[in-house]
Design an enzyme around this catalytic site. Sequence first.
Site, PDB file in Angstrom:
ATOM      1  N   LYS A 122       0.834  -1.210   0.000  1.00  0.00           N
ATOM      2  CA  LYS A 122       0.000   0.000   0.000  1.00  0.00           C
ATOM      3  C   LYS A 122       0.863   1.252   0.000  1.00  0.00           C
ATOM      4  CE  LYS A 122      -4.436  -1.606   1.194  1.00  0.00           C
ATOM      5  NZ  LYS A 122      -5.501  -1.777   2.151  1.00  0.00           N
ATOM      6  N   LYS A 159      -3.846 -10.798  -6.582  1.00  0.00           N
ATOM      7  CA  LYS A 159      -5.176 -11.137  -6.048  1.00  0.00           C
ATOM      8  C   LYS A 159      -6.205 -10.200  -6.665  1.00  0.00           C
ATOM      9  CE  LYS A 159      -5.855  -8.153  -2.045  1.00  0.00           C
ATOM     10  NZ  LYS A 159      -6.281  -7.935  -0.700  1.00  0.00           N
ATOM     11  N   LYS A 174     -10.473  -4.950  -4.743  1.00  0.00           N
ATOM     12  CA  LYS A 174     -11.478  -3.938  -5.071  1.00  0.00           C
ATOM     13  C   LYS A 174     -10.822  -2.660  -5.566  1.00  0.00           C
ATOM     14  CE  LYS A 174     -13.166  -4.073  -0.190  1.00  0.00           C
ATOM     15  NZ  LYS A 174     -12.179  -4.257   0.732  1.00  0.00           N
TER      16      LYS A 174
END
Length: 343
Positions: free
Chosen positions: A113, A196, A199
Amino acid sequence: MNQPIVFSGAQPTGQLTLGNYLGALRQWTAMQHDHTCIFCVVDLHALTVRQDPAAFRERILDLAALYLACGIDPERSVIFIQSHVPAHAELAWLLSTFTMMGELDRMTQFKDKARSHAHNVNAGLFTYPVLMAADILLYGTHKVPVGEDQKQHLELSRDVAVRFNGLHGPIFVVPEPLVTGGGAARIKDLQDPLKKMSKSAEADLAKVMILDEPDAILKKFKKAVTDGLGSIRNDEANQPGVVNLLNIWRAARGASMEEALTHFSHNQYGRLKVETAEAVIDLLDPVRQRFTELRSDPAELEGVLTRGAEQAMERAEAMMQRVLSALGLPLNPRRFGPTQGRS
Ligand code: TYM
């Protein structure tokens, strides 16, 4: 009856994906029958990325409605919004004094992130797993159903609980991660099957959303990236796209890998894609319909969330009283009553 306690949550950072559904939500609903389940919309976690307040408020309610639409039953389980229970943030502070910088620095999700949000690497992003530990430990949680990507955070929660208990007595239950089998714990991005399904992926074609219309689902699967090998085998290293489709098909149809390989022994990628889309449409159609009904009745949803917050708060306050006492912090009689917990 003392059933094991289950806690889990998802962030309202955008619509949920098929990965969230197969890796987490579907498993949650199945656990309601023989566990005491607590499911949380973790809105405080979502603040680690910038949110537009008006849209954020709607997304939080959307996610709560989606929990219900997926089959979480408020008569059996507690469903609530994290920011409704102040003890989450409070316990996170206390636990941050039991968490080492080096432990947080090792978290792969933080590293990922920090790379993808390089303009906003805030302290909350770094201490995010401590808030997650607080969520879990606050409820004496035994089991935490999550996808593969959350396992490292769970390990940290366990380490923090053990450290605290070692110093202050057996206050916290040391939670176990529960990762679904059958390939559902790590659903991959349809355009880049090495990642993965997330969203936050930018490309629309990369992710199937739980609320996607059937046409959109079919289109996304038809465009899924596979390979040029022309055979349908369970060979993750060389055929990650094909294996992802097999995993999705069998998770949706409740089949084993062996059954999937027999079913698709014709080796036709086109049929694999369409049949996977059909299986997913069958799975998600009722969820989308129920979601639309629930979102058109704000009073019902509000009632469920108010009741859920009360139930969660009652449990959380009991734990906070024990934690504050164990640490030697004087208890506030306004909060805990004049006679209880004086030690
Ligand atoms: P979040 O919101 O990213 O995801 C919610 C759940 O979905 C799972 N998941 C997946 N499973 C399979 N395949 C995928 N592609 C996939 N993508 C996501 C996640 O593993 C998760 O179980 N930090 C957590 C939220 C959280 C939490 C908690 C979870 C906060 N406090 C306490 C459990 C207990 C998160 O960001 O999940």
